[in-house]
Design a protein around this motif. Sequence first.
Motif, PDB file in Angstrom:
ATOM      1  N   GLY B  42       0.750  -1.229  -0.099  1.00  0.00           N
ATOM      2  CA  GLY B  42      -0.055  -0.129   0.034  1.00  0.00           C
ATOM      3  C   GLY B  42       0.799   1.311   0.196  1.00  0.00           C
ATOM      4  N   ASN B  47      -2.065   5.309  -8.077  1.00  0.00           N
ATOM      5  CA  ASN B  47      -3.366   5.378  -7.969  1.00  0.00           C
ATOM      6  C   ASN B  47      -4.319   4.471  -8.834  1.00  0.00           C
ATOM      7  N   LEU B  48      -4.271   3.430  -8.415  1.00  0.00           N
ATOM      8  CA  LEU B  48      -5.118   2.077  -8.967  1.00  0.00           C
ATOM      9  C   LEU B  48      -5.819   1.411  -7.734  1.00  0.00           C
ATOM     10  N   SER B  49      -6.752   0.751  -8.237  1.00  0.00           N
ATOM     11  CA  SER B  49      -7.503  -0.113  -7.215  1.00  0.00           C
ATOM     12  C   SER B  49      -6.663  -1.240  -6.694  1.00  0.00           C
ATOM     13  N   LYS B  50      -6.789  -1.556  -5.683  1.00  0.00           N
ATOM     14  CA  LYS B  50      -6.154  -2.582  -4.672  1.00  0.00           C
ATOM     15  C   LYS B  50      -6.121  -4.038  -5.745  1.00  0.00           C
ATOM     16  N   SER B  51      -7.160  -4.051  -6.235  1.00  0.00           N
ATOM     17  CA  SER B  51      -6.931  -5.509  -7.170  1.00  0.00           C
ATOM     18  C   SER B  51      -6.160  -5.363  -8.058  1.00  0.00           C
ATOM     19  N   THR B  52      -6.260  -4.082  -9.179  1.00  0.00           N
ATOM     20  CA  THR B  52      -5.474  -3.741 -10.093  1.00  0.00           C
ATOM     21  C   THR B  52      -3.765  -3.972  -9.609  1.00  0.00           C
ATOM     22  N   LEU B  53      -3.605  -3.242  -8.569  1.00  0.00           N
ATOM     23  CA  LEU B  53      -2.428  -3.185  -7.979  1.00  0.00           C
ATOM     24  C   LEU B  53      -1.720  -4.818  -7.694  1.00  0.00           C
ATOM     25  N   SER B  54      -2.655  -5.615  -7.153  1.00  0.00           N
ATOM     26  CA  SER B  54      -2.431  -6.861  -6.731  1.00  0.00           C
ATOM     27  C   SER B  54      -1.976  -7.429  -7.799  1.00  0.00           C
TER      28      SER B  54
END
Lengths: 110, 110
Positions: B42, B47-54
Amino acid sequence: MKPLHHPRAEDLSIYAVLHALAEPARMTIVRRLVEADGKPCGTFGINLSKSTLSAHFKVLREAGIIRQEVAAGNSRVNTLRREELDARFPGLLDSIVHAVEQSEPALPPV
Amino acid sequence: MKPLHHPRAEDLSIYAVLHALAEPARMTIVRRLVEADGKPCGTFGINLSKSTLSAHFKVLREAGIIRQEVAAGNSRVNTLRREELDARFPGLLDSIVHAVEQSEPALPPV
């Protein structure tokens, strides 16, 4: 015949270059041009259909890695844009090609 | 909790590495780890959603570029596998990161 589009050296994107090189057939095209520059599309010794191969050449051209010029009989001659690439991204092409050559067998003669 | 899968250094594929780096958010993750290694997911200022970043972290992990270890509270701490990458593909990571730094503004502080 309309000349093919080639991006200007100053417009090259590192992401487009990496994407273009992240594929074995396209990398083989680049390695063949490192060996002997200025080759018609049919002389790369890659066992893929003409249309698939054309798509790979197009990705390399649009990333600014190769230049394609229409020659006699409508064939296309491919050259590496090495000086422009080296000026824009110093050491990049060499280190990538070197990494590939370390991890893959040498290309057979064509 | 099952430890995450990490490929062995000798199994790294140059194509997977190039593909993983051919994407701006993933490159930002790598640049942040070059600045300061060992960061929880984190803390990258992307600036991306948590799922995209994952999904991006997973691509980097599966390519062998980063190591992800589960820490307190189930968060994941990311480190660059720099020594293994440099041993396997000498000069590659540096020349790619350098090319990106030349063509993009410096990352803002996080």
